[in-house]
Design an enzyme around this catalytic site. Structure first.
Site, PDB file in Angstrom:
ATOM      1  N   TRP A   1       0.816  -1.038  -0.058  1.00 57.68           N
ATOM      2  CA  TRP A   1       0.087  -0.402   0.122  1.00 57.68           C
ATOM      3  C   TRP A   1       1.179   1.241  -0.525  1.00 57.68           C
ATOM      4  CZ3 TRP A   1       0.014   4.003   3.935  1.00 57.68           C
ATOM      5  CH2 TRP A   1      -1.325   5.062   2.941  1.00 57.68           C
TER       6      TRP A   1
ATOM      7  N   GLU B   1      -2.991  -2.816  -2.479  1.00 60.14           N
ATOM      8  CA  GLU B   1      -4.218  -2.518  -1.729  1.00 60.14           C
ATOM      9  C   GLU B   1      -4.642  -0.567  -2.123  1.00 60.14           C
ATOM     10  OE1 GLU B   1      -3.435  -1.910   1.954  1.00 60.14           O
ATOM     11  OE2 GLU B   1      -5.751  -1.191   2.761  1.00 60.14           O
TER      12      GLU B   1
ATOM     13  N   LYS C   1      -6.777   2.010  -2.718  1.00 55.26           N
ATOM     14  CA  LYS C   1      -7.644   3.691  -1.745  1.00 55.26           C
ATOM     15  C   LYS C   1      -8.227   4.278  -2.523  1.00 55.26           C
ATOM     16  CE  LYS C   1      -6.395   5.868   2.708  1.00 55.26           C
ATOM     17  NZ  LYS C   1      -5.540   5.668   3.844  1.00 55.26           N
TER      18      LYS C   1
ATOM     19  N   ASP D   1      -8.560  -2.587   1.924  1.00 61.14           N
ATOM     20  CA  ASP D   1      -9.638  -2.350   2.998  1.00 61.14           C
ATOM     21  C   ASP D   1     -10.885  -1.869   2.875  1.00 61.14           C
ATOM     22  OD1 ASP D   1      -9.821  -0.617   5.163  1.00 61.14           O
ATOM     23  OD2 ASP D   1      -7.384  -0.787   4.772  1.00 61.14           O
TER      24      ASP D   1
ATOM     25  N   HIS E   1     -11.454   1.788   2.399  1.00 61.71           N
ATOM     26  CA  HIS E   1     -11.134   2.376   1.271  1.00 61.71           C
ATOM     27  C   HIS E   1     -12.009   3.007  -0.013  1.00 61.71           C
ATOM     28  CE1 HIS E   1      -6.434   1.597   2.857  1.00 61.71           C
ATOM     29  NE2 HIS E   1      -6.871   1.955   3.840  1.00 61.71           N
TER      30      HIS E   1
ATOM     31  N   HIS F   1      -8.314  -6.214   4.484  1.00 61.27           N
ATOM     32  CA  HIS F   1      -7.874  -5.500   5.755  1.00 61.27           C
ATOM     33  C   HIS F   1      -9.377  -4.920   6.173  1.00 61.27           C
ATOM     34  CE1 HIS F   1      -3.972  -4.127   4.381  1.00 61.27           C
ATOM     35  NE2 HIS F   1      -4.092  -4.817   5.155  1.00 61.27           N
TER      36      HIS F   1
ATOM     37  N   ASP G   1     -10.718   4.040  10.391  1.00 57.18           N
ATOM     38  CA  ASP G   1      -9.833   3.138  11.053  1.00 57.18           C
ATOM     39  C   ASP G   1     -10.406   1.921  12.518  1.00 57.18           C
ATOM     40  OD1 ASP G   1      -8.309   1.880   9.550  1.00 57.18           O
ATOM     41  OD2 ASP G   1      -7.246   4.306   8.735  1.00 57.18           O
TER      42      ASP G   1
ATOM     43  N   ASP H   1      -7.110  -4.502   9.848  1.00 54.46           N
ATOM     44  CA  ASP H   1      -6.275  -3.415   9.549  1.00 54.46           C
ATOM     45  C   ASP H   1      -7.361  -2.384  10.619  1.00 54.46           C
ATOM     46  OD1 ASP H   1      -4.531  -1.665   9.081  1.00 54.46           O
ATOM     47  OD2 ASP H   1      -5.241  -1.898   6.965  1.00 54.46           O
TER      48      ASP H   1
HETATM   49  C1  RNT Z   1      -3.460   2.490   4.792  1.00 56.51           C
HETATM   50  C2  RNT Z   1      -3.926   1.076   4.726  1.00 56.51           C
HETATM   51  C3  RNT Z   1      -2.721   0.532   5.200  1.00 56.51           C
HETATM   52  C4  RNT Z   1      -2.111   0.719   6.251  1.00 56.51           C
HETATM   53  C5  RNT Z   1      -1.211  -0.319   6.981  1.00 56.51           C
HETATM   54  C6  RNT Z   1      -0.628   0.591   8.459  1.00 56.51           C
HETATM   55  O1  RNT Z   1      -5.085   3.009   3.728  1.00 56.51           O
HETATM   56  O2  RNT Z   1      -5.014   0.462   4.492  1.00 56.51           O
HETATM   57  O3  RNT Z   1      -3.396  -1.345   5.130  1.00 56.51           O
HETATM   58  O4  RNT Z   1      -3.036   0.624   7.135  1.00 56.51           O
HETATM   59  O5  RNT Z   1      -0.173  -0.293   5.809  1.00 56.51           O
HETATM   60 ZN    ZN Z   2      -5.529  -1.771   4.685  1.00 56.86          ZN
END
Ligand code: RNT
Ligand code: ZN
Length: 416
Positions: A182, A223, A225, A257, A260, A284, A294, A324
């Site tokens: 990421w 990953e 976002k 994630d 995201h 995630h 988060d 995560d």
């Molecule tokens: C960031 C991503 C990533 C981080 C970690 C710390 O937006 O979610 O996965 O949370 O790598």
């Molecule tokens: Zn993540």
């Protein structure tokens, strides 16, 4: 009533609708959850270098956070005692231990040997992530897509070293390690050119993944976002970008994630489509509130939907589950335990359904049966099965784990 007695009653009630609770427990025992080490120290790492950036934010100042490797290992090990089943520790490159200061592009697998020793001691697997933030060369919020070739190649090198670390983890433990990339790359305001940074990111990924590594030991993941603080207008590694990359490159997994995407968009709805095209994906599991905040994973509808997508079509071997989130406003060990146990509970709940019958009901357009069962199942004695599973796994049942956390907090965390 004893846990076994309650289980026997629940077992009979589920059996009456064709659900085998013993089989569900056996199935759950085989699903591995990856716990992110960074919840233990607010994404600080061992480098004592730059402050957290890249749009990542940890808020709260609950006392007792891990300040070094010993404390982090101790806290994680303690958390593992309260989480049943198979586990992994998810490690970031900032949790490296060089003998003398090395920069991220010069990291080597042996600098992570403490993690392998820890994993062996805990009987867990490991996952890995290059850390492309909290570093002077990431201060432009551009890394693998940076127009400056020097900076871009620095991060390419770092991501290459991360693959080697991941391979080393997989080889040392006999459990494949996932190497998740990421990057924070993006812009606060509208770019003039959206294409060039993406073309550079594509080129960087191709360079990083050029060397074929044995997917028995390590597998790469990318990953996406949507935005972060400071990259509101444009994120280079968007969902479409990485989805395309994973589809084109068979050995690369796509990471979803939960935080995201747009606030009304959910990752559970994407899993079935992606698995028609990709061998494997990585999740995630997180909880966004209004943005990629988060928060600790709770038993909400989306968590249950994610679990259902994995379980109903037997996808547990193709969906890698990692957590995560980072919350510093509550006991950090409780944060791990709550999120991990909830994820496992959601999987178990999804298993405790007459699956074949309901798949058939869908096919026959019998939507009444579907709704009746899925609603009634919500008040079936799920918890008796969960407690029995925990007892069998040798971890506390019910609220028992919270007493342990409070004692550890008084004896260890509050003395830091
Ligand atoms: C960031 C991503 C990533 C981080 C970690 C710390 O937006 O979610 O996965 O949370 O790598
Ligand atoms: Zn993540």
């Amino acid at each position: 009533m004893s846990i076994t007695k309650a289980y026997e009653l629940a077992k009979a009630q589920y059996a009456a609708i064709g659900v085998d609770t013993d089989a569900a427990i056996e199935r759950l025992e085989k699903i591995r959850i990856s716990l992110h080490c960074w919840q233990g120290d607010d994404v600080a790492g061992f480098e004592s270098a730059g402050a957290l950036d890249g749009g990542l934010a940890v808020t709260g100042n609950y006392p007792g956070k891990a300040r070094n490797k010993e404390e982090l290992f101790s806290d994680m090990s303690f958390a593992f005692k309260m989480i049943p089943g198979l586990k992994k520790a998810n490690v970031h490159a900032i949790y490296c231990e060089p003998k003398k200061g090395v920069d991220r592009d010069a990291q080597t697998p042996d600098q992570f040997s403490a993690w392998v020793d820890f994993a062996k001691q805990e009987n867990i697997g490991l996952d890995f992530n290059p850390t492309c933030f909290a570093h002077p060369k990431a201060s432009d919020t551009l890394t693998l897509s940076h127009p400056d070739e020097g900076i871009r190649s620095f991060w390419i090198e770092h991501c290459k070293t991360s693959r080697k670390v991941s391979e080393y983890f997989g080889k040392s433990l006999g459990i494949r390690s996932n190497n998740n990339i990421w990057i924070p790359d993006g812009m606060k305001d509208n770019p003039y050119d959206r294409l060039a940074p993406r073309a550079r990111l594509l080129d960087s990924l191709d360079k990083i993944c050029a060397e074929k590594l044995d997917t028995k030991y390590t597998k790469d993941a990318v990953e996406s976002k949507l935005f972060a603080v400071g990259t509101e207008a444009y994120v280079v590694g968007s969902h479409e970008f990485y989805m395309g990359y994973a589809m084109k490159n068979k050995d690369v997994m796509l990471t979803l994630d939960a935080g995201h995407f747009h606030p009304t968009e959910v990752i559970s709805g994407k899993i079935s489509s992606l698995l028609l095209y990709l061998d494997e994906i990585l999740l995630h599991v997180s909880r966004p509130i209004r943005w990629d905040s988060d928060h600790v994973v709770i038993m909400d509808d989306e968590l249950q939907a994610i679990a259902q997508e994995i379980i109903r079509n037997n996808n547990e071997n193709r969906v890698n589950i990692a957590l995560d989130y980072f919350d510093a406003s509550i006991n950090r060990i409780a944060a791990w335990v709550i999120g991990a146990r909830n994820t496992q509970k959601a999987l178990l709940m999804a298993m405790l359904a007459p699956n074949a019958m309901l798949l058939e009901a869908d096919k026959k357009l019998d939507y009444t049966t579907r709704l009746v069962y899925t609603e009634e199942l919500k008040s079936y004695p799920f918890n008796a099965v969960w407690d029995y599973y925990c007892e069998k796994a040798g971890v506390p049942t019910g609220l028992g784990w919270f007493d342990m956390v409070k004692k550890y907090e008084a004896d260890v965390l509050f003395k830091r």
